[in-house]
Design a protein around this motif. Structure first.
Motif, short mmCIF file in Angstrom:
data_model
loop_
_atom_site.label_atom_id
_atom_site.label_comp_id
_atom_site.label_asym_id
_atom_site.label_seq_id
_atom_site.Cartn_x
_atom_site.Cartn_y
_atom_site.Cartn_z
N ALA A 53 0.83 -1.21 0.00
CA ALA A 53 0.00 0.00 0.00
C ALA A 53 0.86 1.26 0.00
CB ALA A 53 -0.93 -0.01 1.21
N TYR A 54 1.95 1.22 0.75
CA TYR A 54 2.86 2.37 0.81
C TYR A 54 3.47 2.65 -0.56
CZ TYR A 54 6.85 5.17 2.40
OH TYR A 54 7.78 6.16 2.57
N ILE A 66 -5.86 0.20 5.35
CA ILE A 66 -4.68 -0.56 5.78
C ILE A 66 -3.81 0.29 6.71
CG2 ILE A 66 -2.53 -1.62 4.98
CD1 ILE A 66 -4.02 -2.50 2.48
N TYR A 67 -3.62 1.57 6.36
CA TYR A 67 -2.84 2.45 7.22
C TYR A 67 -3.48 2.62 8.60
CZ TYR A 67 -0.57 3.85 2.85
OH TYR A 67 0.11 3.86 1.66
N CYS A 113 -6.14 1.41 0.71
CA CYS A 113 -4.82 1.73 1.28
C CYS A 113 -4.96 2.51 2.58
CB CYS A 113 -4.01 2.53 0.27
SG CYS A 113 -3.53 1.60 -1.21
N ASP A 114 -5.91 3.46 2.63
CA ASP A 114 -6.12 4.22 3.86
C ASP A 114 -6.59 3.33 5.00
OD1 ASP A 114 -5.35 6.48 2.52
OD2 ASP A 114 -7.40 7.13 2.06
N TRP A 120 2.27 1.76 -3.43
CA TRP A 120 1.21 2.19 -4.35
C TRP A 120 1.05 3.71 -4.30
CZ3 TRP A 120 -2.16 0.43 -8.02
CH2 TRP A 120 -3.27 1.22 -8.30
N ASN A 121 0.99 4.27 -3.11
CA ASN A 121 0.83 5.71 -2.98
C ASN A 121 2.07 6.47 -3.44
OD1 ASN A 121 -1.80 5.64 -2.03
ND2 ASN A 121 -1.18 5.45 0.10
N ILE A 138 -9.23 1.99 -4.57
CA ILE A 138 -7.91 1.53 -4.15
C ILE A 138 -7.32 2.46 -3.10
CG2 ILE A 138 -5.60 0.92 -4.94
CD1 ILE A 138 -6.76 0.25 -7.63
N ASP A 139 -7.55 3.77 -3.26
CA ASP A 139 -7.05 4.71 -2.24
C ASP A 139 -7.70 4.46 -0.89
OD1 ASP A 139 -5.45 5.88 -4.12
OD2 ASP A 139 -6.84 7.51 -4.58
#
Length: 423
Positions: free
Chosen positions: A91-92, A126-127, A123-124, A94-95, A119-120
């Motif tokens: 995820a990291y 996951i963070y 990822c958020d 990807w951003n 997808i964003d």
């Protein structure tokens, strides 16, 4: 059977005196709930004629207890934590790669915006899970004790720099510590840093081209072909200073190109230095082996040592390197604390000396063991010599010679045998 008996008793009490065994074609299913144990799980039984089927349902609360996270996580031994760090790293990256691309290049359109946003959001999530659920549960050492208290773990996490999100770099550290050949991953990681630097430079160049105007000068991007690929090619040639690029025309282009050249020299000097250190660390033992072997051969040539002896010395060096990849394994352990040396020695050599001796005596012996290699035909010790060492065979065989000519094999000692001690 007890449950079925209770069922029939209840039917008799209610006045139902029909046959207890109903017809398979006309019987209706009846549900019975067990109330004998208040703490038991919910159970349902269905009877279809002569057949009895029992189903157990796990309550939602019990199911959540089964899948809940542990109160504390050992980051050094928990493999699931390493897998989680891999997910966070994906995820990291990807951003890091896609956000600059979408900001500069026209790849995010109204037609595909929803896909990018999904997808964003993933990822958020996951963070957030990493910062709120995983990282505050990591164990730490304070005053020699491993802290596992939940409140202490949360306070420690908020007071450290890890709260600013460093899971990507932590994943690199843990992966290196678990790999047999960590230098391979270090080379791949350094190459990834290089590619990412070129990626950012390509994005900046396309932004500069749009700022100046696409195809307005020879220096900017002309708008032909694949936008990203053409800009990435320009970034490679510019940062590596290959040359052959169009000359900048305006003041903005000149300043931009000068800064780009300076950044290229700075970044590549760092990356090349890192690559040199990685390769040097990976081949340090091999270089030490070659230097030692060259010095020994030079010494033998200086004093005109017979060729047969020189060949045996070369064979010993090569066999030592092939068998253990270093000349003296004790060099690796001398900087460790005594307890760590003992732990490694137990795992390595305990099986060959565990012959019923006192445990403390075995531990003292393990700390004094030193690996020694002998080639076929070498004499380890001879009759009449003063014995200063005791030998334990770890691998291979040793022949005890005797007889009138000293060539008769009296016995062959194998792995685990001991000789040279004073009896």
């Amino acid at each position: 059977m007890r449950q079925r008996t209770d069922l029939y008793k209840r039917k008799l009490a209610e006045g139902d005196i029909s046959s207890p065994e109903a017809s398979p074609h006309t019987a209706k299913p009846a549900a019975v709930s067990s109330t004998q144990d208040s703490g038991a799980k919910v159970k349902e039984e269905h009877y279809y004629g002569m057949l009895c089927c029992k189903f157990q349902e796990l309550p939602l609360r019990e199911y959540l207890k089964e899948i809940r996270l542990p109160r504390s996580i050992d980051s050094y031994t928990d493999q699931l934590y390493l897998l989680w760090l891999l997910i966070v790293t994906v995820a990291y990256n990807w951003n890091c790669w896609l956000i600059p691309l979408r900001l500069v290049f026209p790849y995010q359109t109204p037609d595909n915006t929803c896909y990018w946003l999904v997808i964003d959001i993933v990822c958020d999530i996951i963070y957030l899970c990493d910062m709120l659920l995983i990282q505050p549960r990591l164990q730490f050492i304070r005053g020699g004790d491993i802290i596992v208290d939940t409140d202490e773990l949360r306070r420690h996490y908020r007071s450290t720099t890890k709260f600013q999100y460093t899971s990507f770099f932590e994943f690199n550290h843990h992966l290196e510590s678990t790999m047999d050949k960590a230098y391979i991953y270090r080379v791949i990681r350094t190459t990834g840093y290089l590619l990412f630097t070129l990626h950012i430079n390509a994005c900046i160049y396309y932004w500069a081209s749009t700022y100046e105007g696409i195809a307005t000068t020879k220096w900017v991007y002309n708008g032909e072909g694949n936008k990203y690929l053409r800009c990435y090619y320009w970034a490679v040639r510019s940062l590596i200073t290959i040359g052959g690029l169009p000359e900048p025309q305006t003041s903005f282009e000149i300043i931009f190109q000068l800064l780009n050249f300076f950044m290229g020299v700075f970044v590549f000097s760092i990356l090349i230095g890192q690559m040199r250190d990685v390769i040097g660390a990976a081949t340090a033992n091999q270089n030490h082996f070659r230097v030692s072997m060259d010095h020994t051969i030079g010494y033998m040539n200086t004093y005109s040592i017979p060729e047969s002896v020189q060949n045996r010395v070369r064979i010993w060096y090569e066999y030592t390197w092939d068998s253990q990849r270093l000349l003296d394994e004790s060099d690796l352990l001398e900087n460790l604390p005594t307890t760590m040396q003992l732990a490694l020695a137990i795992d390595t050599n305990f099986s060959i000396i565990n012959k019923g001796c006192d445990t403390q005596m075995i531990y003292d012996m393990l700390l004094r063991l030193k690996s020694t290699l002998y080639l076929p035909g070498d004499f380890v010790c001879k009759k009449g010599e003063i014995g200063k060492e005791m030998y334990i065979i770890k691998q291979g065989e040793v022949q005890v010679l005797g007889g009138s000519d000293g060539a008769q094999v009296l016995v062959t000692l194998k792995a685990g045998a001991v000789f040279g001690e004073i009896r």
